[in-house]
Enzyme design. Structure first.
Site, PDB file in Angstrom:
ATOM      1  N   ARG A 125      39.456  47.445  45.966  1.00 34.74           N
ATOM      2  CA  ARG A 125      38.259  47.227  44.829  1.00 34.74           C
ATOM      3  C   ARG A 125      37.314  48.456  44.984  1.00 34.74           C
ATOM      4  O   ARG A 125      36.480  48.521  44.098  1.00 34.74           O
ATOM      5  CB  ARG A 125      37.733  46.007  45.185  1.00 34.74           C
ATOM      6  CG  ARG A 125      37.627  45.138  43.903  1.00 34.74           C
ATOM      7  CD  ARG A 125      36.815  43.813  44.499  1.00 34.74           C
ATOM      8  NE  ARG A 125      36.599  42.877  43.366  1.00 34.74           N
ATOM      9  CZ  ARG A 125      37.497  41.715  43.055  1.00 34.74           C
ATOM     10  NH1 ARG A 125      38.514  41.673  43.803  1.00 34.74           N
ATOM     11  NH2 ARG A 125      37.039  40.962  41.902  1.00 34.74           N
ATOM     12  N   ARG A 139      29.730  41.014  36.623  1.00 36.55           N
ATOM     13  CA  ARG A 139      30.812  41.659  37.446  1.00 36.55           C
ATOM     14  C   ARG A 139      31.602  42.651  36.649  1.00 36.55           C
ATOM     15  O   ARG A 139      32.128  43.567  37.129  1.00 36.55           O
ATOM     16  CB  ARG A 139      31.859  40.060  37.154  1.00 36.55           C
ATOM     17  CG  ARG A 139      31.483  39.354  38.645  1.00 36.55           C
ATOM     18  CD  ARG A 139      32.191  37.770  38.195  1.00 36.55           C
ATOM     19  NE  ARG A 139      33.848  37.890  38.456  1.00 36.55           N
ATOM     20  CZ  ARG A 139      34.268  36.884  38.051  1.00 36.55           C
ATOM     21  NH1 ARG A 139      33.875  35.711  37.247  1.00 36.55           N
ATOM     22  NH2 ARG A 139      35.615  36.799  38.090  1.00 36.55           N
ATOM     23  N   ARG A 177      34.871  27.816  38.308  1.00 43.99           N
ATOM     24  CA  ARG A 177      34.317  28.601  39.338  1.00 43.99           C
ATOM     25  C   ARG A 177      32.910  28.937  39.201  1.00 43.99           C
ATOM     26  O   ARG A 177      32.469  29.204  37.920  1.00 43.99           O
ATOM     27  CB  ARG A 177      34.993  30.007  39.587  1.00 43.99           C
ATOM     28  CG  ARG A 177      36.344  29.834  40.420  1.00 43.99           C
ATOM     29  CD  ARG A 177      37.101  31.200  40.347  1.00 43.99           C
ATOM     30  NE  ARG A 177      36.363  32.426  40.496  1.00 43.99           N
ATOM     31  CZ  ARG A 177      37.175  33.525  40.441  1.00 43.99           C
ATOM     32  NH1 ARG A 177      38.484  33.567  40.834  1.00 43.99           N
ATOM     33  NH2 ARG A 177      36.682  34.691  40.582  1.00 43.99           N
TER      34      ARG A 177
HETATM   35  P1  AP5 Z   1      38.598  37.602  42.425  1.00 42.25           P
HETATM   36  O1  AP5 Z   1      38.976  36.011  42.570  1.00 42.25           O
HETATM   37  O2  AP5 Z   1      39.403  38.551  42.811  1.00 42.25           O
HETATM   38  O3  AP5 Z   1      37.940  37.676  40.897  1.00 42.25           O
HETATM   39  P2  AP5 Z   1      38.090  38.831  39.773  1.00 42.25           P
HETATM   40  O4  AP5 Z   1      38.769  40.403  40.152  1.00 42.25           O
HETATM   41  O5  AP5 Z   1      36.884  38.774  39.208  1.00 42.25           O
HETATM   42  O6  AP5 Z   1      39.362  38.360  39.008  1.00 42.25           O
HETATM   43  P3  AP5 Z   1      39.465  36.939  38.639  1.00 42.25           P
HETATM   44  O7  AP5 Z   1      40.232  35.980  39.483  1.00 42.25           O
HETATM   45  O8  AP5 Z   1      38.288  36.643  37.865  1.00 42.25           O
HETATM   46  O9  AP5 Z   1      40.667  37.021  37.352  1.00 42.25           O
HETATM   47  P4  AP5 Z   1      42.171  37.544  37.274  1.00 42.25           P
HETATM   48  O10 AP5 Z   1      42.107  38.798  36.816  1.00 42.25           O
HETATM   49  O11 AP5 Z   1      42.936  37.086  38.633  1.00 42.25           O
HETATM   50  O12 AP5 Z   1      42.588  36.436  36.130  1.00 42.25           O
HETATM   51  P5  AP5 Z   1      43.411  35.301  36.035  1.00 42.25           P
HETATM   52  O13 AP5 Z   1      44.745  35.320  36.221  1.00 42.25           O
HETATM   53  O14 AP5 Z   1      42.549  34.055  36.962  1.00 42.25           O
HETATM   54  O15 AP5 Z   1      37.146  37.701  43.208  1.00 42.25           O
HETATM   55  C1  AP5 Z   1      36.092  36.838  43.056  1.00 42.25           C
HETATM   56  C2  AP5 Z   1      34.914  37.417  43.866  1.00 42.25           C
HETATM   57  O16 AP5 Z   1      35.183  37.805  45.207  1.00 42.25           O
HETATM   58  C3  AP5 Z   1      34.480  39.054  43.441  1.00 42.25           C
HETATM   59  O17 AP5 Z   1      33.713  39.132  42.596  1.00 42.25           O
HETATM   60  C4  AP5 Z   1      33.860  39.602  44.814  1.00 42.25           C
HETATM   61  O18 AP5 Z   1      32.602  39.021  44.870  1.00 42.25           O
HETATM   62  C5  AP5 Z   1      34.764  38.977  45.599  1.00 42.25           C
HETATM   63  N1  AP5 Z   1      35.877  39.797  46.101  1.00 42.25           N
HETATM   64  C6  AP5 Z   1      37.008  39.506  45.859  1.00 42.25           C
HETATM   65  N2  AP5 Z   1      38.090  40.703  46.284  1.00 42.25           N
HETATM   66  C7  AP5 Z   1      36.994  41.613  46.910  1.00 42.25           C
HETATM   67  C8  AP5 Z   1      37.173  42.906  47.451  1.00 42.25           C
HETATM   68  N3  AP5 Z   1      38.442  43.485  47.491  1.00 42.25           N
HETATM   69  N4  AP5 Z   1      36.183  43.420  48.041  1.00 42.25           N
HETATM   70  C9  AP5 Z   1      34.964  42.893  47.748  1.00 42.25           C
HETATM   71  N5  AP5 Z   1      34.609  41.696  47.332  1.00 42.25           N
HETATM   72  C10 AP5 Z   1      35.683  41.143  46.788  1.00 42.25           C
HETATM   73  O19 AP5 Z   1      43.163  34.855  34.471  1.00 42.25           O
HETATM   74  C11 AP5 Z   1      41.906  34.558  34.136  1.00 42.25           C
HETATM   75  C12 AP5 Z   1      42.025  33.312  33.232  1.00 42.25           C
HETATM   76  O20 AP5 Z   1      42.466  33.567  31.938  1.00 42.25           O
HETATM   77  C13 AP5 Z   1      42.665  31.850  33.528  1.00 42.25           C
HETATM   78  O21 AP5 Z   1      42.198  30.813  33.164  1.00 42.25           O
HETATM   79  C14 AP5 Z   1      44.239  32.319  32.963  1.00 42.25           C
HETATM   80  O22 AP5 Z   1      45.068  31.164  32.848  1.00 42.25           O
HETATM   81  C15 AP5 Z   1      43.838  33.121  31.562  1.00 42.25           C
HETATM   82  N6  AP5 Z   1      44.885  34.252  31.459  1.00 42.25           N
HETATM   83  C16 AP5 Z   1      45.446  34.869  32.072  1.00 42.25           C
HETATM   84  N7  AP5 Z   1      46.417  35.679  31.591  1.00 42.25           N
HETATM   85  C17 AP5 Z   1      46.019  35.540  30.402  1.00 42.25           C
HETATM   86  C18 AP5 Z   1      46.913  35.883  28.768  1.00 42.25           C
HETATM   87  N8  AP5 Z   1      47.628  36.963  29.037  1.00 42.25           N
HETATM   88  N9  AP5 Z   1      46.372  35.335  27.859  1.00 42.25           N
HETATM   89  C19 AP5 Z   1      45.542  34.454  27.922  1.00 42.25           C
HETATM   90  N10 AP5 Z   1      44.954  33.788  28.925  1.00 42.25           N
HETATM   91  C20 AP5 Z   1      45.347  34.213  30.220  1.00 42.25           C
END
Ligand code: AP5
Length: 216
Positions: A87, A170, A159
């Site tokens: 990241r 974010r 969350r």
């Molecule tokens: P993390 O959990 O990794 O959060 P993020 O990167 O912000 O990503 P998300 O999990 O929010 O989203 P995603 O892209 O995985 O989407 P999802 O598939 O869930 O990290 C959380 C926190 O931890 C960070 O903010 C940071 O503080 C810390 N952190 C993590 N890694 C770190 C690192 N390497 N270094 C430092 N800090 C770190 O989908 C989202 C929603 O949309 C779901 O409800 C899903 O069902 C829906 N959805 C998915 N795809 C579609 C589609 N194509 N159409 C319609 N709906 C969809």
């Protein structure tokens, strides 16, 4: 060892795509999930993350590197999808070092591209299983029984970082610290961009097609 990296803004669907690659034998390693587990355990890393999460910040690189290295060693697998890691540039360079030291192969960096409006819709409707972490969406991917996980029947929760103010923060931090990695990997010829604005099955299909052509 083969590694696939999923890059993209919060809510673009990295976890959702990783699930489908897991069905093809790629272990889903989400640093967000590892950090949330630390928070539940109340460890030092988890306590610090809790404060940072409220403002959409990142955990320190050192902590994240320790979590990733432990998780890879523990899993004993040979195929990994990295979701949310690297990241930062420091993490990307550490991954380069790991790859060289372990004779591993970073086969592809899949960049999921998604509009901001859609991201807010996805994150505000997201619900996750309080036990196994499975992810749903109230409208786009609802569970069979409202409020309950399909896999284990446990309660679905929202969350704490999925509220509008934190989502916006974010996004800003993603633009400043993570988006430059797209260029970092582009220079290595590893990037494939996928239109993540499409419905879930279309995005999953596009990634599976790419995987079949490219690395599986
Ligand atoms: P993390 O959990 O990794 O959060 P993020 O990167 O912000 O990503 P998300 O999990 O929010 O989203 P995603 O892209 O995985 O989407 P999802 O598939 O869930 O990290 C959380 C926190 O931890 C960070 O903010 C940071 O503080 C810390 N952190 C993590 N890694 C770190 C690192 N390497 N270094 C430092 N800090 C770190 O989908 C989202 C929603 O949309 C779901 O409800 C899903 O069902 C829906 N959805 C998915 N795809 C579609 C589609 N194509 N159409 C319609 N709906 C969809």
């Amino acid at each position: 060892m083969k590694i696939v990296v999923l890059l993209g803004p919060p809510g673009a669907g990295k976890g959702t795509v990783a699930e489908v690659l897991a069905e093809r034998g790629y272990i889903h390693l989400s640093t967000g999930q590892l950090i949330r587990e630390e928070m539940q355990r109340g460890s030092r890393i988890g306590k610090e993350a809790e404060q940072l999460l409220k403002v959409g910040g990142f955990s320190p690189d050192k902590d994240v590197l320790e979590l990733v290295s432990t998780a890879i060693k523990k899993s004993k697998g040979d195929y990994f999808t990295l979701d949310g890691f690297p990241r930062t540039l420091v993490q990307a360079n550490a991954l380069e070092g790991f790859i060289a030291a372990n004779d591993a192969n970073l086969v592809r960096v899949v960049v999921l591209e998604c509009d901001e409006e859609e991201i807010v819709r996805r994150l505000s409707g997201r619900r996750s299983c309080s036990v196994c972490g499975n992810v749903y969406h109230l409208e786009y991917n609802p569970p069979v029984n409202s409020g309950r996980c399909d896999a284990d029947g446990a309660e679905l929760i929202q969350r704490r970082d999925d509220v509008e103010d934190v989502i916006k923060q974010r996004m800003v931090i993603y633009g400043q610290r993570t988006k430059p990695l797209v260029e970092f990997y582009e220079r290595k010829g590893l990037v494939t961009r996928v239109n993540a604005n499409q419905p879930i099955n279309a995005v999953r299909g596009a990634v599976l097609e790419l995987a079949a052509r490219d690395w599986i």
